[in-house]
Scaffold this motif. Structure first.
Motif, PDB file in Angstrom:
ATOM      1  N   THR A   1      10.383 -63.831 -13.164  1.00  0.00           N
ATOM      2  CA  THR A   1      11.743 -63.714 -12.653  1.00  0.00           C
ATOM      3  C   THR A   1      11.713 -63.153 -11.239  1.00  0.00           C
ATOM      4  O   THR A   1      11.095 -62.113 -11.007  1.00  0.00           O
ATOM      5  CB  THR A   1      12.582 -62.780 -13.553  1.00  0.00           C
ATOM      6  OG1 THR A   1      12.500 -63.231 -14.905  1.00  0.00           O
ATOM      7  CG2 THR A   1      14.032 -62.772 -13.104  1.00  0.00           C
ATOM      8  N   PRO A   2      12.364 -63.814 -10.279  1.00  0.00           N
ATOM      9  CA  PRO A   2      12.320 -63.333  -8.895  1.00  0.00           C
ATOM     10  C   PRO A   2      13.208 -62.121  -8.676  1.00  0.00           C
ATOM     11  O   PRO A   2      14.124 -61.836  -9.452  1.00  0.00           O
ATOM     12  CB  PRO A   2      12.839 -64.541  -8.111  1.00  0.00           C
ATOM     13  CG  PRO A   2      13.793 -65.211  -9.050  1.00  0.00           C
ATOM     14  CD  PRO A   2      13.162 -65.054 -10.411  1.00  0.00           C
TER      15      PRO A   2
ATOM     16  N   ASN B   1      10.364 -67.528  -6.365  1.00  0.00           N
ATOM     17  CA  ASN B   1       9.906 -67.233  -7.721  1.00  0.00           C
ATOM     18  C   ASN B   1       8.448 -67.661  -7.867  1.00  0.00           C
ATOM     19  O   ASN B   1       8.125 -68.675  -8.490  1.00  0.00           O
ATOM     20  CB  ASN B   1      10.785 -67.953  -8.737  1.00  0.00           C
ATOM     21  CG  ASN B   1      10.521 -67.472 -10.155  1.00  0.00           C
ATOM     22  OD1 ASN B   1       9.807 -66.505 -10.381  1.00  0.00           O
ATOM     23  ND2 ASN B   1      11.096 -68.170 -11.136  1.00  0.00           N
TER      24      ASN B   1
ATOM     25  N   ALA C   1      11.780 -57.612  -9.528  1.00  0.00           N
ATOM     26  CA  ALA C   1      11.040 -58.825  -9.869  1.00  0.00           C
ATOM     27  C   ALA C   1      10.195 -58.587 -11.117  1.00  0.00           C
ATOM     28  O   ALA C   1       9.688 -57.494 -11.336  1.00  0.00           O
ATOM     29  CB  ALA C   1      10.148 -59.237  -8.708  1.00  0.00           C
TER      30      ALA C   1
ATOM     31  N   HIS D   1       7.652 -56.405  -7.243  1.00  0.00           N
ATOM     32  CA  HIS D   1       7.799 -55.490  -8.368  1.00  0.00           C
ATOM     33  C   HIS D   1       7.192 -54.133  -8.041  1.00  0.00           C
ATOM     34  O   HIS D   1       7.761 -53.082  -8.366  1.00  0.00           O
ATOM     35  CB  HIS D   1       7.131 -56.067  -9.621  1.00  0.00           C
ATOM     36  CG  HIS D   1       7.264 -55.188 -10.821  1.00  0.00           C
ATOM     37  ND1 HIS D   1       8.306 -55.300 -11.713  1.00  0.00           N
ATOM     38  CD2 HIS D   1       6.495 -54.163 -11.276  1.00  0.00           C
ATOM     39  CE1 HIS D   1       8.177 -54.393 -12.663  1.00  0.00           C
ATOM     40  NE2 HIS D   1       7.075 -53.684 -12.417  1.00  0.00           N
TER      41      HIS D   1
ATOM     42  N   SER E   1      15.829 -57.847 -17.169  1.00  0.00           N
ATOM     43  CA  SER E   1      15.347 -57.247 -15.930  1.00  0.00           C
ATOM     44  C   SER E   1      15.962 -55.873 -15.734  1.00  0.00           C
ATOM     45  O   SER E   1      16.734 -55.387 -16.560  1.00  0.00           O
ATOM     46  CB  SER E   1      15.683 -58.153 -14.747  1.00  0.00           C
ATOM     47  OG  SER E   1      17.083 -58.331 -14.649  1.00  0.00           O
TER      48      SER E   1
ATOM     49  N   ASN F   1       6.355 -62.141  -6.847  1.00  0.00           N
ATOM     50  CA  ASN F   1       6.992 -61.292  -7.850  1.00  0.00           C
ATOM     51  C   ASN F   1       6.192 -60.015  -8.076  1.00  0.00           C
ATOM     52  O   ASN F   1       6.754 -58.922  -8.199  1.00  0.00           O
ATOM     53  CB  ASN F   1       7.136 -62.049  -9.171  1.00  0.00           C
ATOM     54  CG  ASN F   1       8.148 -63.184  -9.087  1.00  0.00           C
ATOM     55  OD1 ASN F   1       8.934 -63.249  -8.151  1.00  0.00           O
ATOM     56  ND2 ASN F   1       8.117 -64.072 -10.067  1.00  0.00           N
TER      57      ASN F   1
END
Length: 520
Positions: A449-450, A471, A445, A480, A427, A476
């Motif tokens: 993946t949170p 999640n 995010a 993001h 990440s 997400n």
């Protein structure tokens, strides 16, 4: 220390830029006559593949013989950076998000007070965040462009810019608590918030943003949901607010733009100055406990960047420091004084961090090169760089969506790295603000993946999770798109709450303007 503005070098051949309303921007005098390279930015294509209109490019560029790169070189305008990452907000669409969790320790970063004391806020009960509220993106009329800059948090309210207004939301309930109508759309807002909860905004004189100037300046009390004062900006060169920088300290509230500057007493709105200092082309400011100004001024050695601090009673500089020769400069921090500098012709972000002692001597230089994302942008902020005491935190560019990045803690006394934190789950970690000598960081995010809020301790090297978002793919994807690696849309984490806010509304069709999660 205070922050200075960006200078206009000898002017080059003017080039038209497309404004937010489909009309050409009025050509600004000075070194801002070129466009930002279309391909500028970090990373690869968004894996969520959500189409949304590109925001209008507002970054003027230096062009003349003395400007970065000289004639014909396209680059982003280089500006001064606001000290620390103050109340930064990451927004969804045109909005903000609040996530509650983590500890409540109050701290000051880069010498700035981060809102009001948080002792009155209830303590978070865990790290699992659930949605508290959403705020829909404002509707845009035909050929209308809506900006909603500004996002701040105190112990009672989260406040953000909205269409022709500033609105506050109760942190306990998420409900709208107050709204301050404005005469027109917002043009710019301070990232800073004073210890008593005051912020500064610049807005249009009327709701007809095509034909009215960004000529109104106001200070707003977030804790009371009231306007402290409102004053006109008399310099018509402010126009539509291109390259506008707004800052506030406990004593001075300011605005700076490519060919102008204005300062007012924070408490009363009494005018302190209405133009850049004599011999200077522009001033940009860094707020906090005191105000620093970065200016581009004529010296015996030619045009140079200069840092100074204004006397809050007279508006005159109490001291000045001439920046070593550089093609571009930003104010990163006031205490200690840290500058972001660019030396190369094609640099779009700070390539060096320079620490200046109280005696005006360069104490250390951190070489960033192209590996780090300082986040020094055209609105007068190095939003992705956090200074905590004698440590600067800055993240690397992961370059792709298949690798993670790292955040490095640099010792500002030596310029050497102290410790690096490698992001987990491939990440990207983004520095948010200081927490004493530690760092609060945000994990972007990804599809599986949170998003998370983390505390990075340079002493132990440990990363502690403070808050984790649900999640879920939809969440997400939304988060993001709201979180930027360069901090252009900042993120706020205060009193156990995370706020995200989109100041432009470019993703209004996909995301809300504001979104909040709570673990209380």
């Amino acid at each position: 220390m205070s922050q200075p503005p960006v200078p206009p070098e000898p002017y080059g051949q003017p080039q038209q830029q497309s404004g937010p309303y489909g009309q050409p921007y009025p050509q600004q005098p000075g070194p801002y006559g070129q466009q930002i390279p279309q391909g500028a930015g970090y990373g690869a294509q968004n894996p969520y593949a959500q189409p949304y209109p590109q925001p209008p490019l507002q970054a003027p560029v230096q062009t003349g013989p003395g400007g970065p790169g000289g004639p014909g070189v396209k680059r982003r305008r280089l500006v001064v950076v606001l000290g620390s990452v103050v109340a930064a907000l990451l927004v969804i669409g045109v909005g903000a998000v609040a996530l509650l969790s983590g500890d409540q320790g109050s701290e000051q970063a880069d010498g700035k007070t981060k809102g009001t004391p948080r002792s009155a806020s209830p303590k978070p009960t865990g790290t699992k965040g659930t949605e508290l509220f959403q705020v829909a993106a404002p509707k845009e009329g035909k050929d209308e462009y809506v900006q909603t800059p500004g996002a701040w948090v105190t112990s009672r309210y989260f406040a953000s810019g909205e269409k022709n207004a500033v609105t506050g939301y109760d942190l306990a309930t998420g409900r709208r608590a107050w709204t301050i109508p404005l005469s027109g759309g917002l043009c710019g807002a301070s990232r800073d918030i004073t210890g008593s909860g005051l912020v500064a905004v610049v807005f249009h004189a009327t709701k007809d943003t095509h034909n009215s100037l960004c000529s109104r300046f106001a200070v707003i009390d977030v804790n009371k949901g009231a306007t402290v004062w409102e004053k006109p900006i008399v310099d018509r060169s402010i126009s539509l607010g291109l390259g506008l920088n707004v800052a506030i300290s406990d004593s001075v509230a300011t605005a700076g733009w490519p060919s102008g500057s204005a300062g007012f007493t924070t408490s009363s709105g009494a005018p302190l100055w209405v133009a850049p200092a004599q011999g200077c082309a522009q001033e940009e400011h860094l707020g906090g406990r005191k105000l620093l100004t970065l200016a581009y001024c004529q010296t015996s050695a030619g045009m140079r960047f200069r840092v100074g601090e204004h006397d809050p009673r007279t508006g005159k500089a109490t001291w000045t420091y001439q920046v070593p020769k550089a093609r571009g400069a930003w104010l990163v921090s006031s205490e200690p004084l840290v500058l972001g500098l660019v030396q190369s012709e094609d640099g779009l972000d700070a390539e060096q961090l320079v620490t200046v002692s109280d005696q005006g001597k360069v104490e250390s230089t951190v070489e960033l090169g192209d590996d780090y994302v300082a986040g020094c942008g055209e609105t007068g902020a190095c939003a992705a760089t956090v200074v905590a005491g004698n440590t600067a935190y800055i993240g690397t560019d992961p370059h792709s969506y298949t690798t993670g990045n790292k955040i490095t803690a640099f010792d500002l006394r030596t310029g050497k790295p102290r410790r690096s934190f490698d992001a987990t789950d491939k990440s990207t970690w983004v520095p948010l603000r200081a927490d004493g000598k530690a760092l609060i960081a945000l994990q972007m995010a990804e599809p599986r993946t949170p998003a998370r809020v983390l505390r990075l301790d340079p002493g132990t090297g440990q990363a502690t999770k403070l808050l984790e978002m649900p999640n879920e793919l939809a969440v997400n994807s939304m988060l993001h798109s709201m979180i930027s690696k360069d901090g252009e849309d900042p993120a706020l984490y205060e009193g156990g709450q995370l706020f995200l806010h989109d100041a432009g509304g470019y993703q209004a069709a996909v995301n809300p303007m504001s979104l909040a999660f709570s673990n209380r």
